[in-house]
Design a protein around this motif. Structure first.
Motif, PDB file in Angstrom:
ATOM      1  N   LEU A  75       0.817  -1.217   0.000  1.00 18.46           N
ATOM      2  CA  LEU A  75       0.000   0.000   0.000  1.00 18.46           C
ATOM      3  C   LEU A  75       0.850   1.266   0.000  1.00 18.46           C
ATOM      4  CD1 LEU A  75      -2.963  -0.787   2.431  1.00 18.46           C
ATOM      5  CD2 LEU A  75      -3.040  -0.520  -0.045  1.00 18.46           C
ATOM      6  N   ASP A  76       1.957   1.262   0.750  1.00 16.43           N
ATOM      7  CA  ASP A  76       2.747   2.487   0.852  1.00 16.43           C
ATOM      8  C   ASP A  76       3.513   2.806  -0.430  1.00 16.43           C
ATOM      9  OD1 ASP A  76       4.634   0.496   0.967  1.00 16.43           O
ATOM     10  OD2 ASP A  76       5.445   1.066   2.918  1.00 16.43           O
ATOM     11  N   GLN A  77       3.468   1.918  -1.430  1.00 12.86           N
ATOM     12  CA  GLN A  77       4.104   2.179  -2.718  1.00 12.86           C
ATOM     13  C   GLN A  77       3.089   2.331  -3.840  1.00 12.86           C
ATOM     14  OE1 GLN A  77       7.141  -0.774  -3.576  1.00 12.86           O
ATOM     15  NE2 GLN A  77       7.769  -0.884  -1.418  1.00 12.86           N
ATOM     16  N   ALA A  78       1.806   2.207  -3.518  1.00  9.59           N
ATOM     17  CA  ALA A  78       0.774   2.140  -4.551  1.00  9.59           C
ATOM     18  C   ALA A  78       0.331   3.522  -5.026  1.00  9.59           C
ATOM     19  CB  ALA A  78      -0.431   1.373  -4.027  1.00  9.59           C
ATOM     20  N   GLU A  79       0.064   3.604  -6.322  1.00 13.75           N
ATOM     21  CA  GLU A  79      -0.572   4.778  -6.908  1.00 13.75           C
ATOM     22  C   GLU A  79      -2.087   4.599  -6.968  1.00 13.75           C
ATOM     23  OE1 GLU A  79       1.669   6.337 -10.509  1.00 13.75           O
ATOM     24  OE2 GLU A  79       2.553   4.348 -10.272  1.00 13.75           O
ATOM     25  N   VAL A  80      -2.537   3.351  -6.978  1.00 11.28           N
ATOM     26  CA  VAL A  80      -3.956   3.033  -7.028  1.00 11.28           C
ATOM     27  C   VAL A  80      -4.157   1.669  -6.373  1.00 11.28           C
ATOM     28  CG1 VAL A  80      -3.784   1.981  -9.331  1.00 11.28           C
ATOM     29  CG2 VAL A  80      -5.993   2.859  -8.527  1.00 11.28           C
ATOM     30  N   ILE A  81      -5.325   1.484  -5.747  1.00 13.81           N
ATOM     31  CA  ILE A  81      -5.708   0.204  -5.161  1.00 13.81           C
ATOM     32  C   ILE A  81      -6.810  -0.404  -6.019  1.00 13.81           C
ATOM     33  CG2 ILE A  81      -6.739  -0.949  -3.171  1.00 13.81           C
ATOM     34  CD1 ILE A  81      -5.571   1.336  -1.451  1.00 13.81           C
ATOM     35  N   VAL A  82      -6.654  -1.656  -6.395  1.00  8.87           N
ATOM     36  CA  VAL A  82      -7.712  -2.375  -7.096  1.00  8.87           C
ATOM     37  C   VAL A  82      -8.299  -3.382  -6.114  1.00  8.87           C
ATOM     38  CG1 VAL A  82      -8.279  -3.946  -8.982  1.00  8.87           C
ATOM     39  CG2 VAL A  82      -6.701  -2.037  -9.366  1.00  8.87           C
ATOM     40  N   CYS A  83      -9.577  -3.224  -5.829  1.00  2.96           N
ATOM     41  CA  CYS A  83     -10.279  -4.016  -4.816  1.00  2.96           C
ATOM     42  C   CYS A  83     -11.127  -5.071  -5.517  1.00  2.96           C
ATOM     43  CB  CYS A  83     -11.147  -3.086  -3.976  1.00  2.96           C
ATOM     44  SG  CYS A  83     -12.060  -3.896  -2.671  1.00  2.96           S
ATOM     45  N   LEU A  84     -10.844  -6.344  -5.247  1.00  2.00           N
ATOM     46  CA  LEU A  84     -11.527  -7.464  -5.886  1.00  2.00           C
ATOM     47  C   LEU A  84     -12.491  -8.092  -4.888  1.00  2.00           C
ATOM     48  CD1 LEU A  84      -8.314  -9.078  -7.440  1.00  2.00           C
ATOM     49  CD2 LEU A  84      -9.806  -7.352  -8.479  1.00  2.00           C
ATOM     50  N   GLY A  85     -13.792  -7.969  -5.148  1.00  2.00           N
ATOM     51  CA  GLY A  85     -14.788  -8.500  -4.228  1.00  2.00           C
ATOM     52  C   GLY A  85     -16.139  -7.884  -4.513  1.00  2.00           C
ATOM     53  N   GLY A  86     -16.954  -7.761  -3.465  1.00  2.00           N
ATOM     54  CA  GLY A  86     -18.260  -7.146  -3.600  1.00  2.00           C
ATOM     55  C   GLY A  86     -18.323  -5.818  -2.883  1.00  2.00           C
ATOM     56  N   ASP A  87     -19.523  -5.240  -2.821  1.00  2.00           N
ATOM     57  CA  ASP A  87     -19.694  -3.929  -2.187  1.00  2.00           C
ATOM     58  C   ASP A  87     -19.262  -3.939  -0.725  1.00  2.00           C
ATOM     59  OD1 ASP A  87     -20.654  -2.834  -4.515  1.00  2.00           O
ATOM     60  OD2 ASP A  87     -22.768  -2.980  -3.957  1.00  2.00           O
ATOM     61  N   GLY A  88     -19.630  -4.984   0.000  1.00  2.00           N
ATOM     62  CA  GLY A  88     -19.275  -5.053   1.423  1.00  2.00           C
ATOM     63  C   GLY A  88     -17.777  -5.035   1.636  1.00  2.00           C
ATOM     64  N   PHE A  89     -17.050  -5.811   0.829  1.00  2.00           N
ATOM     65  CA  PHE A  89     -15.596  -5.846   0.961  1.00  2.00           C
ATOM     66  C   PHE A  89     -14.990  -4.506   0.574  1.00  2.00           C
ATOM     67  CE2 PHE A  89     -11.323  -6.796  -0.746  1.00  2.00           C
ATOM     68  CZ  PHE A  89     -10.754  -7.284   0.419  1.00  2.00           C
ATOM     69  N   LEU A  90     -15.551  -3.847  -0.445  1.00  2.00           N
ATOM     70  CA  LEU A  90     -15.049  -2.526  -0.829  1.00  2.00           C
ATOM     71  C   LEU A  90     -15.210  -1.530   0.307  1.00  2.00           C
ATOM     72  CD1 LEU A  90     -14.008  -0.481  -2.967  1.00  2.00           C
ATOM     73  CD2 LEU A  90     -16.397  -0.085  -3.574  1.00  2.00           C
ATOM     74  N   LEU A  91     -16.371  -1.545   0.981  1.00  2.00           N
ATOM     75  CA  LEU A  91     -16.613  -0.611   2.074  1.00  2.00           C
ATOM     76  C   LEU A  91     -15.654  -0.869   3.236  1.00  2.00           C
ATOM     77  CD1 LEU A  91     -20.508  -0.587   1.964  1.00  2.00           C
ATOM     78  CD2 LEU A  91     -18.989   1.277   1.280  1.00  2.00           C
ATOM     79  N   GLU A  92     -15.353  -2.134   3.513  1.00  2.00           N
ATOM     80  CA  GLU A  92     -14.355  -2.453   4.536  1.00  2.00           C
ATOM     81  C   GLU A  92     -12.981  -1.926   4.133  1.00  2.00           C
ATOM     82  OE1 GLU A  92     -14.293  -6.618   5.266  1.00  2.00           O
ATOM     83  OE2 GLU A  92     -16.417  -6.735   5.775  1.00  2.00           O
ATOM     84  N   THR A  93     -12.654  -2.069   2.849  1.00  2.00           N
ATOM     85  CA  THR A  93     -11.366  -1.591   2.345  1.00  2.00           C
ATOM     86  C   THR A  93     -11.248  -0.082   2.483  1.00  2.00           C
ATOM     87  OG1 THR A  93     -11.209  -3.430   0.774  1.00  2.00           O
ATOM     88  CG2 THR A  93      -9.870  -1.478   0.318  1.00  2.00           C
ATOM     89  N   LEU A  94     -12.333   0.640   2.185  1.00  2.00           N
ATOM     90  CA  LEU A  94     -12.295   2.104   2.284  1.00  2.00           C
ATOM     91  C   LEU A  94     -11.993   2.545   3.708  1.00  2.00           C
ATOM     92  CD1 LEU A  94     -15.304   3.175   0.015  1.00  2.00           C
ATOM     93  CD2 LEU A  94     -12.882   2.993  -0.583  1.00  2.00           C
ATOM     94  N   LEU A  95     -12.580   1.874   4.687  1.00  2.00           N
ATOM     95  CA  LEU A  95     -12.289   2.212   6.079  1.00  2.00           C
ATOM     96  C   LEU A  95     -10.838   1.900   6.425  1.00  2.00           C
ATOM     97  CD1 LEU A  95     -15.538   0.884   7.817  1.00  2.00           C
ATOM     98  CD2 LEU A  95     -14.902   3.266   7.421  1.00  2.00           C
TER      99      LEU A  95
END
Length: 252
Positions: free
Chosen positions: A29-49
């Motif tokens: 994460l500390d080297q990333a320019e973008v995060i690609v989140c693979l999953g559903g809406d619930g997993f995306l919301l957890e990732t955002l937090l």
């Protein structure tokens, strides 16, 4: 482009993670320019937090069920898709809860904050907006305060309105209201601070929920948008979140 891939624990998401990593690499994460989140809406919301504070845009791909907040799971030409993706900036709701025992808890939710009865007894909820009492006692199963991004989720299931992203509004929607029987909720300015007071909590206990945080035996819940916390979601140009919210209102 330095891409960090994050995947849900499902077989389809984990298999996609392996393919994407082999093809495009996978940086911390500390080297990333973008995060690609693979999953559903619930997993995306957890990732955002989880990534709050990193200031890295997130591009979701649907390897889940609903995928309203996700893009199509196409594996070809990913760097080009990311380069042309359109940003949408959203902020979470912050809830502050005082329990019947006097304890204080907080939680964040990008979709909504809701209060729901814990037993067979209906909840009795007082509603105050920006310091002014708007309803002394709502008798109901619960109540939802949702952001525009969350207006198509639990809010819609409770027959609340779908709110376009640019509207700068929050949707306040009762869940199975009994009294006043015909009250269907309200639209509030995005900067509103809403205070819910739970009455008769010994007989009528209720929980307050924001994201993964569920606080039982709530006595008072204060909710407002946390404007200091922001995340950027990326969407394919022909599949933006604003377009989806509009299209959802015409869905059969």
């Amino acid at each position: 482009m330095n891409i960090a891939f994050i995947a849900a624990d499902t077989d389809s998401a984990q298999q996609a993670l392996e393919r994407f990593t082999e093809r495009y690499g996978n940086v911390p994460l500390d080297q990333a320019e973008v995060i690609v989140c693979l999953g559903g809406d619930g997993f995306l919301l957890e990732t955002l937090l989880h990534i709050l504070g990193y200031n890295i845009p997130v591009f979701g791909m649907n390897y889940g069920t609903v995928g309203f907040l996700m893009n199509e799971p196409e594996e070809e030409h990913l760097p080009q898709r990311l380069a042309y993706a359109q940003p949408t900036i959203i902020s979470p709701l912050r809830m502050r809860v005082r329990t019947t025992s006097g304890e204080y808890h907080e939680g964040l939710g990008f979709n909504d904050v809701f209060i729901y009865r814990e037993t067979r007894q209906a909840a009795h909820i007082g509603i105050e907006v920006d310091g002014r009492e708007r309803m002394a006692r709502l008798v109901c199963d619960g109540i939802i305060l949702s952001t525009p991004a969350g207006s198509t989720a639990y809010n819609r299931s409770a027959h609340g309105p779908i709110v376009p992203l640019g509207a700068e509004l929050l949707s306040l929607t009762p869940i199975s209201p009994f009294q006043p029987r015909h009250w269907r909720g309200a639209l509030l300015p995005a900067e509103s601070m809403v205070r819910f007071t739970l009455h008769d909590t010994v007989k009528r206990p209720a929980s307050a929920v924001a994201g993964p945080a569920e606080i039982r035996d709530a006595k008072e819940v204060v909710v407002g948008v946390d404007q200091e916390k922001k995340v950027t979601l990326l969407f394919d140009p022909d599949h933006s979140l604003s377009e989806r919210i509009i299209a959802e209102q015409f869905a059969e």
